[in-house]
Design a protein around this motif. Sequence first.
Motif, PDB file in Angstrom:
ATOM      1  N   HIS A 149      47.942  41.167  39.677  1.00 32.66           N
ATOM      2  CA  HIS A 149      46.939  40.228  39.164  1.00 32.66           C
ATOM      3  C   HIS A 149      45.937  39.832  40.227  1.00 32.66           C
ATOM      4  CE1 HIS A 149      49.240  39.912  35.473  1.00 32.66           C
ATOM      5  NE2 HIS A 149      50.299  39.762  36.226  1.00 32.66           N
TER       6      HIS A 149
ATOM      7  N   TYR B 269      40.358  38.161  44.936  1.00 34.25           N
ATOM      8  CA  TYR B 269      40.731  36.843  44.448  1.00 34.25           C
ATOM      9  C   TYR B 269      41.813  36.968  43.411  1.00 34.25           C
ATOM     10  CZ  TYR B 269      37.581  37.836  40.492  1.00 34.25           C
ATOM     11  OH  TYR B 269      36.955  38.397  39.409  1.00 34.25           O
ATOM     12  N   LYS B 270      42.485  35.872  43.157  1.00 31.88           N
ATOM     13  CA  LYS B 270      43.550  35.828  42.172  1.00 31.88           C
ATOM     14  C   LYS B 270      43.263  34.656  41.250  1.00 31.88           C
ATOM     15  CE  LYS B 270      48.558  35.639  41.747  1.00 31.88           C
ATOM     16  NZ  LYS B 270      49.834  35.689  42.432  1.00 31.88           N
ATOM     17  N   VAL B 271      43.485  34.846  39.974  1.00 31.49           N
ATOM     18  CA  VAL B 271      43.307  33.764  39.010  1.00 31.49           C
ATOM     19  C   VAL B 271      44.651  33.066  38.819  1.00 31.49           C
ATOM     20  CG1 VAL B 271      42.615  33.152  36.678  1.00 31.49           C
ATOM     21  CG2 VAL B 271      41.432  35.001  37.877  1.00 31.49           C
TER      22      VAL B 271
ATOM     23  N   ASP C 148      43.815  29.508  35.394  1.00 34.63           N
ATOM     24  CA  ASP C 148      42.382  29.509  35.080  1.00 34.63           C
ATOM     25  C   ASP C 148      41.501  29.076  36.256  1.00 34.63           C
ATOM     26  OD1 ASP C 148      42.803  30.455  32.485  1.00 34.63           O
ATOM     27  OD2 ASP C 148      43.112  28.421  31.727  1.00 34.63           O
ATOM     28  N   THR C 149      42.025  29.085  37.471  1.00 30.19           N
ATOM     29  CA  THR C 149      41.252  28.750  38.666  1.00 30.19           C
ATOM     30  C   THR C 149      41.213  29.979  39.561  1.00 30.19           C
ATOM     31  OG1 THR C 149      42.003  26.460  38.569  1.00 30.19           O
ATOM     32  CG2 THR C 149      41.104  27.220  40.664  1.00 30.19           C
ATOM     33  N   ILE C 150      40.039  30.295  40.091  1.00 28.04           N
ATOM     34  CA  ILE C 150      39.908  31.437  40.995  1.00 28.04           C
ATOM     35  C   ILE C 150      40.276  30.993  42.402  1.00 28.04           C
ATOM     36  CG2 ILE C 150      38.289  33.048  42.064  1.00 28.04           C
ATOM     37  CD1 ILE C 150      36.778  33.095  39.420  1.00 28.04           C
TER      38      ILE C 150
END
Length: 125
Positions: A76, A89-91, A94-96
């Motif tokens: 992910h 980046y990783k989510v 719902d936040t990056i």
Amino acid sequence: MAQKYIVGDVVMYDNKIMVVKEPRDGSHFDLSCPKEGLVYCFVDIEEIKSVRLTPEILEKNGWREEKGDYINDNYHIKLCEKIDGYSAYKVVNDTIVWLRDVKSVSNLQHLIFGLGLNSEMEVYV
């Protein structure tokens, strides 16, 4: 500026794809060339080059392109292309969460290794 490599990093030496086999004294490394089945001993860090990360390398290693990003379902982590490389980046909820800039195969290997995941990469030129 010298770049630090670790065992298993994919690098370029003598116009060949190599894998770091063993660090020596911080500025020299033993490299193996899987294609030739040879080991190059005591190579100076100044002669080692990073392998530029490309969409082809990502796809060969299980990443898929989706709306301009490269995604690996198992991890992910998304990679979005920038002018000079990628940013990972990783989510999370719902936040990056920005992880780091990724300009070469070894940068991606270090990031994946730091996350405790399999950092082996296949690269063909």
